[in-house]
Design a protein around this motif. Structure first.
Motif, PDB file in Angstrom:
ATOM      1  N   TYR A 229       0.839  -1.204   0.000  1.00 10.95           N
ATOM      2  CA  TYR A 229       0.000   0.000   0.000  1.00 10.95           C
ATOM      3  C   TYR A 229       0.873   1.252   0.000  1.00 10.95           C
ATOM      4  CZ  TYR A 229      -3.093   3.655   1.763  1.00 10.95           C
ATOM      5  OH  TYR A 229      -3.775   4.837   1.930  1.00 10.95           O
TER       6      TYR A 229
ATOM      7  N   ALA B 102       2.409   1.728  -3.404  1.00 10.37           N
ATOM      8  CA  ALA B 102       1.425   2.221  -4.368  1.00 10.37           C
ATOM      9  C   ALA B 102       1.160   3.707  -4.166  1.00 10.37           C
ATOM     10  CB  ALA B 102       0.125   1.421  -4.250  1.00 10.37           C
ATOM     11  N   GLU B 103       1.037   4.126  -2.910  1.00 14.47           N
ATOM     12  CA  GLU B 103       0.805   5.544  -2.616  1.00 14.47           C
ATOM     13  C   GLU B 103       1.941   6.413  -3.137  1.00 14.47           C
ATOM     14  OE1 GLU B 103      -1.610   7.578  -0.607  1.00 14.47           O
ATOM     15  OE2 GLU B 103      -2.713   6.015  -1.662  1.00 14.47           O
TER      16      GLU B 103
ATOM     17  N   TYR C 241       3.759   5.867  -5.644  1.00 15.69           N
ATOM     18  CA  TYR C 241       3.685   5.943  -7.107  1.00 15.69           C
ATOM     19  C   TYR C 241       2.402   6.636  -7.584  1.00 15.69           C
ATOM     20  CZ  TYR C 241       7.727   2.928  -7.935  1.00 15.69           C
ATOM     21  OH  TYR C 241       8.999   2.414  -8.009  1.00 15.69           O
TER      22      TYR C 241
ATOM     23  N   ALA D  66      -0.535   5.408  -7.222  1.00 14.48           N
ATOM     24  CA  ALA D  66      -1.401   4.345  -7.747  1.00 14.48           C
ATOM     25  C   ALA D  66      -2.479   3.991  -6.732  1.00 14.48           C
ATOM     26  CB  ALA D  66      -0.570   3.106  -8.075  1.00 14.48           C
TER      27      ALA D  66
ATOM     28  N   PHE E 228      -4.016   1.329  -4.683  1.00 15.05           N
ATOM     29  CA  PHE E 228      -3.659   0.000  -4.191  1.00 15.05           C
ATOM     30  C   PHE E 228      -4.795  -0.993  -4.376  1.00 15.05           C
ATOM     31  CE2 PHE E 228      -3.978  -3.035  -0.652  1.00 15.05           C
ATOM     32  CZ  PHE E 228      -2.822  -3.771  -0.841  1.00 15.05           C
TER      33      PHE E 228
ATOM     34  N   VAL F 166      -5.084  -2.220  -7.898  1.00 16.70           N
ATOM     35  CA  VAL F 166      -4.012  -3.178  -8.201  1.00 16.70           C
ATOM     36  C   VAL F 166      -4.335  -4.527  -7.569  1.00 16.70           C
ATOM     37  CG1 VAL F 166      -1.570  -3.705  -7.888  1.00 16.70           C
ATOM     38  CG2 VAL F 166      -2.284  -1.360  -8.391  1.00 16.70           C
TER      39      VAL F 166
END
Length: 405
Positions: free
Chosen positions: A227, A230-231, A233, A235, A237, A240
């Motif tokens: 998580y 992802a944060e 980037y 993105a 989470f 994904v």
């Protein structure tokens, strides 16, 4: 010990029996026809139970408690003298870690010493508390030191808090004993509850419990680490996670992110690590990830918002969903971090009575930003245009989530 046999167990004492582990077990076995005595030092909680009221939330227990009290088979006392009259003494006390994240052995030893001083030959002593490897065999030696002819069994509890009454009769029971007879007597007891029995040597039974909670804790840490990545980037989470788990069997064990808290997961992982010379580095790293999640969430908020003039509301202070237990909840760590960063922190929880908390309506109205701390059903359909941080991915997609943008 001799080869003499004993009559079937009919009288049972549950030490620490007013707690989350002991009370559901006491209610269930009293319902099954056993004569049960709860022994607990908390007189206030005992009085509440005597009045027919549960001291905490447990599914179906509000109805079961008065029914069991009416049978006359449930007794409550703070006096250890009651232990001598029992066939089986079950210890369900908590086994916390200390300030060094090592098992608090002294507290456990004090309770066991007091318990043994009131026991007599022929009884079965069963430990349900989580203990670090080697404690059961050590306890067997302590019994010998007391010159007691008492059988010692270790049968770890495996229930999810809030679901104990259902799981106690559905889940297999892990049974072990310091002698074959101790294990046999413990197995006979659980067979009367119609439970499947899995018999192990004590060391393996101890590891089975610790492995279970450590495995879950480490899995949550993997999800939380992903998580955080992802944060960073930018993105989503949950998007994904959905992509890699949907109709893909090899990723079905991929947990969601969120606060990995409560009175067991961290504690048991640290118990497993404590006397293993830092071999369980994976568990220690998991602790740093999971315990660091509140700080990460606040740091992410600071990259997008000036928190100094803002009020932040925390939705849920219990350690898990639909639960009234605040023990080791990371929502409190989140509140502490936020207190240093923003103008005001508001907390709300429908299950926890705390004069410092506000109603959900007040929290929604007065907060500039909201953070989900526990996934209570009451929050699922909240209506607000405020940004919401939802690390759990709990709220519907229509609500603002994730990084509170």
């Amino acid at each position: 010990m001799s080869n003499e046999t004993f009559p079937p167990i009919s009288r049972v004492a549950v030490v620490g029996g007013a707690g989350h582990v002991g009370l559901p077990l006491a209610l269930l076995i009293a319902q099954q026809g056993f004569d049960v005595t709860i022994v607990d030092i908390n007189e206030e909680t005992l009085a509440l139970i005597r009045s027919g009221k549960m001291p905490f939330h447990e599914r179906d227990a509000d109805e079961l408690l008065p029914q069991v009290l009416a049978t006359g088979r449930l007794h409550l006392t703070s006096q250890n003298e009651a232990l001598r009259d029992q066939d089986l003494v079950i210890v369900t006390i908590g086994t916390p870690v200390d300030e060094y994240l090592d098992p608090d052995v002294r507290t456990f030893d004090r309770v066991i010493h007091t318990t043994l001083s009131h026991m007599r030959d022929g009884q079965l002593l069963m430990i349900r508390s989580t203990v670090f490897p080697g404690v059961t065999d050590r306890l067997g030696r302590q019994v010998s030191d007391h010159s007691l002819k008492v059988d010692v069994a270790y049968c770890p509890e495996r229930i999810a808090q809030g679901f104990a009454l259902q799981e106690l009769v559905k889940l297999p029971q892990i049974v072990s004993g310091t002698t074959p007879r101790a294990a046999h007597r413990a197995a006979e007891f659980f067979e009367r509850l119609r439970a499947e029995i899995i018999e192990l040597p004590p060391i393996e039974a101890e590891l089975a419990k610790l492995f279970s909670n450590s495995y879950r804790y480490i899995n949550f840490a993997i999800a939380n680490q992903f998580y955080m990545l992802a944060e960073r980037y930018g993105a989503d989470f949950e998007r994904v996670r959905d992509a890699v788990t949907r109709k893909y069997p090899r990723m079905q064990g991929f947990s969601g992110a969120g606060f990995a808290a409560g009175p067991c997961l961290l504690k048991d992982t640290m118990q497993l690590a404590a006397f293993n010379h830092n071999v369980l580095t994976l568990g220690q790293n998991a602790m740093m990830i999971n315990e660091g999640l509140p700080r990460f969430l606040v740091d992410q908020l600071k990259t997008k918002h000036d928190l100094v003039p803002l009020t932040v509301g925390v939705l849920g202070m219990a350690f898990k969903a639909n639960c009234d237990d605040p023990r080791s909840s990371l929502s409190y760590k989140l509140r502490k971090v936020l207190t240093m960063e923003c103008r005001k922190v508001l907390c709300t929880d429908p299950y926890i009575q705390n004069p410092e908390f506000v109603s959900l309506e007040e929290c929604l109205a007065q907060s500039d930003i909201l953070i989900v701390g526990a996934c209570h059903d009451e929050y699922r359909n909240i209506q607000t245009n405020k940004p919401i941080v939802d690390v759990f991915g709990f709220l519907p997609k229509a609500a603002s989530r994730g990084s509170a943008t």
